[in-house]
Design an enzyme around this catalytic site. Structure first.
Site, short mmCIF file in Angstrom:
data_model
loop_
_atom_site.label_atom_id
_atom_site.label_comp_id
_atom_site.label_asym_id
_atom_site.label_seq_id
_atom_site.Cartn_x
_atom_site.Cartn_y
_atom_site.Cartn_z
N GLN A 78 9.78 -5.68 8.40
CA GLN A 78 8.75 -5.59 7.37
C GLN A 78 7.41 -6.02 7.94
O GLN A 78 7.07 -7.20 7.94
CB GLN A 78 9.13 -6.44 6.15
CG GLN A 78 8.20 -6.19 5.01
CD GLN A 78 8.70 -6.78 3.70
OE1 GLN A 78 9.81 -7.28 3.60
NE2 GLN A 78 7.87 -6.71 2.69
N PHE A 79 6.64 -5.04 8.42
CA PHE A 79 5.35 -5.34 9.04
C PHE A 79 4.39 -6.00 8.06
O PHE A 79 3.49 -6.73 8.46
CB PHE A 79 4.74 -4.08 9.66
CG PHE A 79 4.11 -3.14 8.67
CD1 PHE A 79 2.75 -3.24 8.39
CD2 PHE A 79 4.86 -2.18 8.02
CE1 PHE A 79 2.15 -2.37 7.49
CE2 PHE A 79 4.27 -1.32 7.12
CZ PHE A 79 2.92 -1.41 6.85
N THR A 80 4.59 -5.81 6.76
CA THR A 80 3.67 -6.38 5.78
C THR A 80 3.74 -7.90 5.74
O THR A 80 2.83 -8.55 5.20
CB THR A 80 3.92 -5.81 4.37
OG1 THR A 80 5.26 -6.10 3.98
CG2 THR A 80 3.68 -4.32 4.32
#
Length: 150
Positions: A78-80
């Site tokens: 999850q890059f966020t």
């Protein structure tokens, strides 16, 4: 590396309407990776995750690890998690690692967790539009960042 760990009764990740991975009791882990992260960061997180005592013992005290309860693990990239919200209302993801750094480190992290757990770790698909479903047990949610390990 930054992770959000949730103790779950069950969790799954679905991609394009097809269930990619599902677990029963264990840990649902969201992982964010930045360019500066290394295998040393992944190794540190693996050790912490596998030994984190957040499952109840026979006295109802959180004193057991995912290994102790023979639990399962599901890891979703999850890059966020690397979002910066310092300026304005639109998050910036400039700290998130590109695919060349993130994919190998994500795969390494998942593999090392599998080795330590003694069973396959469920995964999402890096960069895919995933639907994650879980039942947080407790609720218990722990955040860790390798930049704060000292």
């Amino acid at each position: 590396m930054r992770v959000v760990i949730q103790r779950v009764s069950h969790a799954s990740v679905t991609i394009g309407g097809v269930c990619k991975s599902a677990i029963r009791e264990g840990l649902m882990i969201l992982v964010g990776i930045e360019e500066a992260d290394t295998r040393e960061d992944a190794d540190w997180l693996c050790k912490k995750v596998l030994n984190l005592r957040i499952f109840d013992d026979e006295n109802g005290v959180m004193n057991r690890s995912v290994i102790d309860v023979n639990g399962e693990i599901l890891v979703v990239s999850q890059f966020t998690l690397m979002a910066s919200t310092k300026k304005g209302n639109r998050p910036s993801y400039i700290r998130a690692a590109g695919h060349q750094t993130a994919v190998p480190l994500y795969e390494y992290f998942c593999n090392e967790l599998s080795i330590g757990l003694g069973k396959e770790v469920g995964t999402g698909e890096f960069g895919a539009d995933m639907k994650v479903e879980l039942l947080n047990n407790g609720p218990v949610t722990i955040c860790m960042d390798t930049k704060n390990k000292e």
